[in-house]
Write a protein that holds these residues in place. Structure first.
Motif, PDB file in Angstrom:
ATOM      1  N   ASP A  70       6.084  70.228  60.349  1.00 23.45           N
ATOM      2  CA  ASP A  70       7.377  69.577  60.172  1.00 23.45           C
ATOM      3  C   ASP A  70       7.786  69.606  58.704  1.00 23.45           C
ATOM      4  OD1 ASP A  70       7.698  68.957  62.849  1.00 23.45           O
ATOM      5  OD2 ASP A  70       6.711  67.018  62.651  1.00 23.45           O
ATOM      6  N   THR A  71       9.026  69.249  58.448  1.00 23.37           N
ATOM      7  CA  THR A  71       9.554  69.283  57.089  1.00 23.37           C
ATOM      8  C   THR A  71       9.218  68.042  56.272  1.00 23.37           C
ATOM      9  OG1 THR A  71      11.651  68.421  57.885  1.00 23.37           O
ATOM     10  CG2 THR A  71      11.470  70.817  57.682  1.00 23.37           C
ATOM     11  N   GLY A  72       8.463  67.099  56.810  1.00 26.87           N
ATOM     12  CA  GLY A  72       8.108  65.875  56.080  1.00 26.87           C
ATOM     13  C   GLY A  72       7.385  66.168  54.772  1.00 26.87           C
ATOM     14  N   ALA A  73       7.509  65.249  53.828  1.00 27.56           N
ATOM     15  CA  ALA A  73       7.000  65.435  52.476  1.00 27.56           C
ATOM     16  C   ALA A  73       5.527  65.848  52.412  1.00 27.56           C
ATOM     17  CB  ALA A  73       7.214  64.165  51.663  1.00 27.56           C
ATOM     18  N   ASP A  74       4.681  65.256  53.209  1.00 21.29           N
ATOM     19  CA  ASP A  74       3.256  65.548  53.128  1.00 21.29           C
ATOM     20  C   ASP A  74       2.710  66.197  54.395  1.00 21.29           C
ATOM     21  OD1 ASP A  74       3.016  64.453  50.533  1.00 21.29           O
ATOM     22  OD2 ASP A  74       2.951  62.428  51.380  1.00 21.29           O
ATOM     23  N   ALA A  75       3.571  66.759  55.211  1.00 19.18           N
ATOM     24  CA  ALA A  75       3.132  67.329  56.492  1.00 19.18           C
ATOM     25  C   ALA A  75       2.118  68.454  56.288  1.00 19.18           C
ATOM     26  CB  ALA A  75       4.328  67.820  57.289  1.00 19.18           C
ATOM     27  N   ALA A  76       2.360  69.330  55.329  1.00 17.28           N
ATOM     28  CA  ALA A  76       1.419  70.427  55.079  1.00 17.28           C
ATOM     29  C   ALA A  76       0.073  69.878  54.595  1.00 17.28           C
ATOM     30  CB  ALA A  76       1.994  71.409  54.062  1.00 17.28           C
ATOM     31  N   ASP A  77       0.121  68.862  53.739  1.00 17.92           N
ATOM     32  CA  ASP A  77      -1.116  68.259  53.216  1.00 17.92           C
ATOM     33  C   ASP A  77      -1.948  67.674  54.350  1.00 17.92           C
ATOM     34  OD1 ASP A  77       0.258  68.852  50.905  1.00 17.92           O
ATOM     35  OD2 ASP A  77       0.366  66.797  50.177  1.00 17.92           O
ATOM     36  N   TYR A  78      -1.293  66.949  55.248  1.00 17.41           N
ATOM     37  CA  TYR A  78      -2.006  66.337  56.370  1.00 17.41           C
ATOM     38  C   TYR A  78      -2.640  67.399  57.262  1.00 17.41           C
ATOM     39  CZ  TYR A  78       0.364  61.981  55.105  1.00 17.41           C
ATOM     40  OH  TYR A  78       0.831  60.874  54.435  1.00 17.41           O
ATOM     41  N   ARG A  79      -1.908  68.482  57.521  1.00 18.56           N
ATOM     42  CA  ARG A  79      -2.439  69.534  58.384  1.00 18.56           C
ATOM     43  C   ARG A  79      -3.638  70.218  57.718  1.00 18.56           C
ATOM     44  NH1 ARG A  79      -0.727  72.876  62.629  1.00 18.56           N
ATOM     45  NH2 ARG A  79       0.395  71.021  63.299  1.00 18.56           N
ATOM     46  N   ILE A  80      -3.506  70.491  56.434  1.00 18.33           N
ATOM     47  CA  ILE A  80      -4.625  71.124  55.731  1.00 18.33           C
ATOM     48  C   ILE A  80      -5.854  70.233  55.794  1.00 18.33           C
ATOM     49  CG2 ILE A  80      -5.478  71.804  53.441  1.00 18.33           C
ATOM     50  CD1 ILE A  80      -2.571  72.856  52.908  1.00 18.33           C
ATOM     51  N   MET A  81      -5.678  68.941  55.553  1.00 22.75           N
ATOM     52  CA  MET A  81      -6.819  68.028  55.566  1.00 22.75           C
ATOM     53  C   MET A  81      -7.445  67.913  56.954  1.00 22.75           C
ATOM     54  SD  MET A  81      -7.427  67.443  52.566  1.00 22.75           S
ATOM     55  CE  MET A  81      -8.840  66.446  52.976  1.00 22.75           C
ATOM     56  N   LYS A  82      -6.648  68.097  57.970  1.00 20.58           N
ATOM     57  CA  LYS A  82      -7.160  68.053  59.335  1.00 20.58           C
ATOM     58  C   LYS A  82      -8.014  69.290  59.641  1.00 20.58           C
ATOM     59  CE  LYS A  82      -5.103  66.981  63.815  1.00 20.58           C
ATOM     60  NZ  LYS A  82      -3.848  66.832  64.525  1.00 20.58           N
ATOM     61  N   MET A  83      -7.703  70.394  58.987  1.00 23.18           N
ATOM     62  CA  MET A  83      -8.347  71.672  59.293  1.00 23.18           C
ATOM     63  C   MET A  83      -9.562  72.001  58.422  1.00 23.18           C
ATOM     64  SD  MET A  83      -4.871  73.910  59.788  1.00 23.18           S
ATOM     65  CE  MET A  83      -5.722  75.425  60.116  1.00 23.18           C
ATOM     66  N   VAL A  84      -9.577  71.538  57.176  1.00 28.71           N
ATOM     67  CA  VAL A  84     -10.625  71.978  56.243  1.00 28.71           C
ATOM     68  C   VAL A  84     -11.986  71.369  56.555  1.00 28.71           C
ATOM     69  CG1 VAL A  84      -9.069  72.443  54.319  1.00 28.71           C
ATOM     70  CG2 VAL A  84     -10.137  70.190  54.511  1.00 28.71           C
ATOM     71  N   SER A  85     -13.000  72.075  56.111  1.00 30.10           N
ATOM     72  CA  SER A  85     -14.390  71.617  56.202  1.00 30.10           C
ATOM     73  C   SER A  85     -15.044  71.803  54.845  1.00 30.10           C
ATOM     74  CB  SER A  85     -15.163  72.446  57.230  1.00 30.10           C
ATOM     75  OG  SER A  85     -14.603  72.323  58.506  1.00 30.10           O
TER      76      SER A  85
END
Length: 144
Positions: free
Chosen positions: A51-66
């Motif tokens: 989504d276009t939300g301010a931190d949407a990319a950050d949240y997705r990255i944090m969900k995916m990284v190990s």
């Protein structure tokens, strides 16, 4: 290891893809849906739209990284979060975020935001140079 890129404003995506392909490492470009492209990703690269939300990319990255993954971002907040998960975090200007430098970077960001709120002008980042690109490439290669 996988590479996750905060890709909306990342000026070194091509370098990341090139180096990752030569090292056979997967790359995930996390982008806002407003940057959607129907262009097919190169082999080993996957674009993930959020989504276009301010931190949407950050949240997705944090969900995916190990632990042990590599994150490329210019966002100090995302860098701090990724460091806490045991990731290697690189800035596109060619420096590594570390536990030793992240607190100072976050503090400087906060002080600059306070100054802007108070009506003071602050300098923006310098334009990306060929030297910055070369420095980033060398740093990335050292981790791959």
């Amino acid at each position: 290891m996988k590479i996750y890129v905060d890709a909306d404003a990342c000026p070194v995506k091509e370098i990341i893809i090139e180096e990752a392909q030569s090292s056979n490492v997967s790359v995930f470009l996390v982008k806002s849906i407003s940057h959607y492209s129907s262009t097919k990703d190169p082999e080993g690269v996957e674009s993930i739209y959020v989504d276009t939300g301010a931190d949407a990319a950050d949240y997705r990255i944090m969900k995916m990284v190990s632990k042990g993954d590599l994150v490329v971002t210019q966002d100090y907040g995302l860098a701090a979060l990724a460091l806490s998960k045991g990731c290697v975090v690189l800035h596109h200007k060619g420096f590594q975020f570390t536990q030793q430098n992240i607190d100072g970077l976050l503090q400087n960001r906060h002080l600059s935001a306070q100054a802007r709120k108070a009506g003071k002008k602050t300098k923006g980042p310098k334009a990306m140079s060929m030297e910055d690109r070369a420095t980033f490439r060398e740093l990335l290669q050292s981790f791959l």
